[in-house]
Write a protein that holds these residues in place. Structure first.
Motif, PDB file in Angstrom:
ATOM      1  N   LEU A  58       0.972  -1.181  -0.110  1.00 38.87           N
ATOM      2  CA  LEU A  58      -0.068  -0.103  -0.048  1.00 38.87           C
ATOM      3  C   LEU A  58       0.713   1.329  -0.022  1.00 38.87           C
ATOM      4  CD1 LEU A  58      -2.726  -0.942   2.818  1.00 38.87           C
ATOM      5  CD2 LEU A  58      -2.679  -1.232   0.161  1.00 38.87           C
ATOM      6  N   ASP A  59       0.507   2.244  -0.820  1.00 40.16           N
ATOM      7  CA  ASP A  59       0.909   3.539  -0.527  1.00 40.16           C
ATOM      8  C   ASP A  59       0.607   4.336   0.518  1.00 40.16           C
ATOM      9  OD1 ASP A  59      -1.135   4.808  -1.470  1.00 40.16           O
ATOM     10  OD2 ASP A  59      -0.400   5.115  -3.558  1.00 40.16           O
ATOM     11  N   GLU A  60       1.086   5.585   0.514  1.00 39.84           N
ATOM     12  CA  GLU A  60       0.913   6.491   1.735  1.00 39.84           C
ATOM     13  C   GLU A  60      -0.710   6.780   1.977  1.00 39.84           C
ATOM     14  OE1 GLU A  60       3.943   9.099   0.618  1.00 39.84           O
ATOM     15  OE2 GLU A  60       5.155   8.456   2.227  1.00 39.84           O
ATOM     16  N   ILE A  61      -1.235   6.790   0.753  1.00 41.49           N
ATOM     17  CA  ILE A  61      -2.945   7.120   0.944  1.00 41.49           C
ATOM     18  C   ILE A  61      -3.698   5.706   0.856  1.00 41.49           C
ATOM     19  CG2 ILE A  61      -2.359   9.437   0.026  1.00 41.49           C
ATOM     20  CD1 ILE A  61      -3.457   8.672  -2.557  1.00 41.49           C
ATOM     21  N   GLY A  62      -2.960   4.846   0.912  1.00 49.76           N
ATOM     22  CA  GLY A  62      -3.738   3.424   0.858  1.00 49.76           C
ATOM     23  C   GLY A  62      -4.099   2.631  -0.335  1.00 49.76           C
ATOM     24  N   ARG A  63      -3.467   3.237  -1.453  1.00 51.33           N
ATOM     25  CA  ARG A  63      -3.638   2.870  -2.769  1.00 51.33           C
ATOM     26  C   ARG A  63      -3.002   1.235  -2.820  1.00 51.33           C
ATOM     27  NH1 ARG A  63      -2.436   7.593  -6.694  1.00 51.33           N
ATOM     28  NH2 ARG A  63      -0.755   7.404  -5.153  1.00 51.33           N
ATOM     29  N   VAL A  64      -3.650   0.023  -3.583  1.00 55.06           N
ATOM     30  CA  VAL A  64      -2.938  -1.027  -3.801  1.00 55.06           C
ATOM     31  C   VAL A  64      -1.845  -1.053  -4.847  1.00 55.06           C
ATOM     32  CG1 VAL A  64      -3.185  -3.341  -4.015  1.00 55.06           C
ATOM     33  CG2 VAL A  64      -4.783  -2.407  -2.489  1.00 55.06           C
ATOM     34  N   GLY A  65      -0.654  -1.386  -4.521  1.00 50.35           N
ATOM     35  CA  GLY A  65       0.173  -0.937  -5.910  1.00 50.35           C
ATOM     36  C   GLY A  65       0.727  -2.424  -6.046  1.00 50.35           C
ATOM     37  N   ALA A  66       0.484  -3.465  -5.225  1.00 48.27           N
ATOM     38  CA  ALA A  66       1.182  -4.845  -5.713  1.00 48.27           C
ATOM     39  C   ALA A  66       0.626  -5.986  -4.678  1.00 48.27           C
ATOM     40  CB  ALA A  66       2.708  -4.858  -5.798  1.00 48.27           C
ATOM     41  N   SER A  67       0.601  -7.272  -5.216  1.00 44.13           N
ATOM     42  CA  SER A  67      -0.150  -8.263  -4.475  1.00 44.13           C
ATOM     43  C   SER A  67       0.769  -9.501  -4.619  1.00 44.13           C
ATOM     44  CB  SER A  67      -1.589  -8.476  -4.731  1.00 44.13           C
ATOM     45  OG  SER A  67      -1.636  -8.979  -6.324  1.00 44.13           O
ATOM     46  N   ALA A  68       0.598 -10.317  -3.696  1.00 42.14           N
ATOM     47  CA  ALA A  68       1.286 -11.641  -3.816  1.00 42.14           C
ATOM     48  C   ALA A  68       0.431 -12.598  -2.760  1.00 42.14           C
ATOM     49  CB  ALA A  68       2.739 -11.768  -3.210  1.00 42.14           C
ATOM     50  N   MET A  69       0.232 -13.882  -3.241  1.00 40.20           N
ATOM     51  CA  MET A  69      -0.532 -14.715  -2.307  1.00 40.20           C
ATOM     52  C   MET A  69       0.257 -16.271  -2.457  1.00 40.20           C
ATOM     53  SD  MET A  69      -4.541 -13.792  -3.048  1.00 40.20           S
ATOM     54  CE  MET A  69      -4.968 -14.809  -1.626  1.00 40.20           C
ATOM     55  N   TRP A  70      -0.358 -16.934  -1.326  1.00 36.51           N
ATOM     56  CA  TRP A  70       0.216 -18.256  -1.260  1.00 36.51           C
ATOM     57  C   TRP A  70      -0.942 -19.149  -0.751  1.00 36.51           C
ATOM     58  CZ3 TRP A  70       1.159 -21.376   3.472  1.00 36.51           C
ATOM     59  CH2 TRP A  70       1.020 -20.590   4.423  1.00 36.51           C
ATOM     60  N   PHE A  71      -1.137 -20.283  -1.248  1.00 35.00           N
ATOM     61  CA  PHE A  71      -2.216 -21.332  -0.918  1.00 35.00           C
ATOM     62  C   PHE A  71      -1.554 -22.556  -0.399  1.00 35.00           C
ATOM     63  CE2 PHE A  71      -2.851 -18.345  -4.716  1.00 35.00           C
ATOM     64  CZ  PHE A  71      -4.091 -17.718  -4.139  1.00 35.00           C
ATOM     65  N   PRO A  72      -1.977 -22.779   0.855  1.00 33.79           N
ATOM     66  CA  PRO A  72      -1.525 -24.051   1.519  1.00 33.79           C
ATOM     67  C   PRO A  72      -2.364 -25.250   0.942  1.00 33.79           C
ATOM     68  CG  PRO A  72      -2.872 -22.787   2.880  1.00 33.79           C
ATOM     69  CD  PRO A  72      -2.586 -21.956   1.708  1.00 33.79           C
ATOM     70  N   HIS A  73      -1.654 -26.427   0.675  1.00 34.05           N
ATOM     71  CA  HIS A  73      -2.067 -27.545   0.459  1.00 34.05           C
ATOM     72  C   HIS A  73      -1.487 -28.675   1.355  1.00 34.05           C
ATOM     73  CE1 HIS A  73      -3.544 -26.012  -3.579  1.00 34.05           C
ATOM     74  NE2 HIS A  73      -2.514 -25.392  -3.778  1.00 34.05           N
ATOM     75  N   GLY A  74      -2.237 -28.740   2.498  1.00 31.53           N
ATOM     76  CA  GLY A  74      -1.758 -29.215   3.728  1.00 31.53           C
ATOM     77  C   GLY A  74      -0.737 -28.553   4.492  1.00 31.53           C
ATOM     78  N   PRO A  75       0.193 -29.021   5.525  1.00 29.62           N
ATOM     79  CA  PRO A  75       1.086 -28.476   6.385  1.00 29.62           C
ATOM     80  C   PRO A  75       2.403 -28.295   5.672  1.00 29.62           C
ATOM     81  CG  PRO A  75       0.960 -30.735   6.980  1.00 29.62           C
ATOM     82  CD  PRO A  75      -0.203 -30.530   5.659  1.00 29.62           C
ATOM     83  N   SER A  76       2.829 -28.764   4.612  1.00 34.85           N
ATOM     84  CA  SER A  76       4.228 -28.723   3.966  1.00 34.85           C
ATOM     85  C   SER A  76       4.104 -28.675   2.578  1.00 34.85           C
ATOM     86  CB  SER A  76       5.009 -29.955   4.433  1.00 34.85           C
ATOM     87  OG  SER A  76       4.290 -31.033   3.975  1.00 34.85           O
ATOM     88  N   PHE A  77       3.163 -27.833   1.864  1.00 35.87           N
ATOM     89  CA  PHE A  77       3.460 -27.568   0.519  1.00 35.87           C
ATOM     90  C   PHE A  77       2.178 -26.447  -0.092  1.00 35.87           C
ATOM     91  CE2 PHE A  77       1.702 -28.236  -3.909  1.00 35.87           C
ATOM     92  CZ  PHE A  77       2.749 -28.446  -4.525  1.00 35.87           C
TER      93      PHE A  77
END
Length: 299
Positions: A58-77
């Motif tokens: 987020l920039d200083e006025i709260g705009r989203v500039g980038a994203s990244a996600m992860w998705f767990p498939h069980g505890p170790s993948f």
């Protein structure tokens, strides 16, 4: 690693900060993907938020500039995806900053992702290795060629919740791990077909709304002919409509069937892994393999 990560990043004359993706307005995330031409609807984002974790910049006025996600498939993948940087932040370090953050959050190295050409150098720098090409096939579906005839004793039918345990057991060696939670979530929003020989499930497929139309995936089968059989009804159901299927198969009967059904190769990405244990199943022991992916983020 987490303690060593910068909480803020200076980009030109403004400062970016981390925020949990779950605390961001859906409309802002949707606007971010639109800004780079990705087809995700707000509902597609919501599906990912329901099953995944991640961060935004987020920039200083709260705009989203980038994203990244992860998705767990069980505890170790885990699979990684939705790495998006707005045009004004590209090549300014935000993507690497976010990747380091979700890698720390994930806490292990059994990770698989699908990389665009633009992001490949970044993933190389973080220790990911290329494995296979993904062919993003899409277009207006046309009347498909007839599938291979059913063998004696086999039946193709719609699946219902009583089939889920059998489906998950077939899927696990193909995907590389039991992804029960994700399949349960997908099953509830998909049309599903399975090919049975007696009590044995030989192949299955799902179709759901996504992006500009519908996407077919996953498609799990032991051979091209069975993959065609379980994919055929999805194509037939959407003649003259937009359909997409992402596959590792460039040639062979299944790839030919997909392309002759109006789904031409639109783009390619590269499946990459952090360690070999994150690779897809090879089918060498007679197990099924992945003919169609759920999505590039989920694998």
């Amino acid at each position: 690693m987490d303690s060593e990560l910068l909480r803020t990043l200076n980009v030109d004359n403004f400062e970016m900060r981390f925020a949990d993706v779950a605390n961001v307005e859906l409309s802002q995330l949707h606007a971010l993907s639109i800004s780079v031409g990705w087809p995700h609807r707000a509902a597609d984002w919501q599906h990912l938020l329901d099953i995944g974790k991640g961060f935004v910049a987020l920039d200083e006025i709260g705009r989203v500039g980038a994203s990244a996600m992860w998705f767990p498939h069980g505890p170790s993948f885990a699979t990684f995806g939705m790495l998006i940087t707005s045009p004004r932040l590209q090549a300014r370090g935000a993507a690497k900053w976010l990747m380091q953050r979700i890698m720390a959050d994930c806490g292990h190295d059994c990770i698989r992702l699908n990389s665009t050409r633009e992001a490949r150098r970044l993933y190389f720098s973080l220790g990911f290795k290329p494995k296979r090409t993904v062919y993003q096939c899409q277009g207006t579906a046309v009347t498909p060629a007839a599938p291979p005839p059913l063998e004696e004793g086999t039946v193709l039918r719609r699946l219902d919740p009583s089939d889920l345990d059998t489906l998950i057991a077939l899927d696990a060696p193909a995907f590389g791990i039991d992804r029960r939670a994700h399949l349960l979530r997908l099953f509830g929003s998909s049309v599903c077909y399975g090919l049975y020989n007696g009590d044995v499930l030989r192949a299955y497929s799902m179709r759901r709304r996504f992006g500009k139309g519908f996407v077919v995936g996953p498609v799990i089968a032991r051979n091209d002919e069975d993959a065609i059989r379980v994919t055929h009804p999805h194509v037939t159901a959407h003649i003259d409509g937009f359909l997409r299927l992402d596959t590792h198969f460039e040639a062979g009967p299944f790839a030919s069937f997909i392309q002759q059904s109006g789904l031409a190769v639109f783009d390619t990405v590269t499946t990459m892994v952090k360690q070999e244990g994150a690779s897809y199943g090879t089918g060498e022991d007679g197990d099924a393999v992945v003919y169609g992916m759920v999505s590039q983020s989920l694998g």
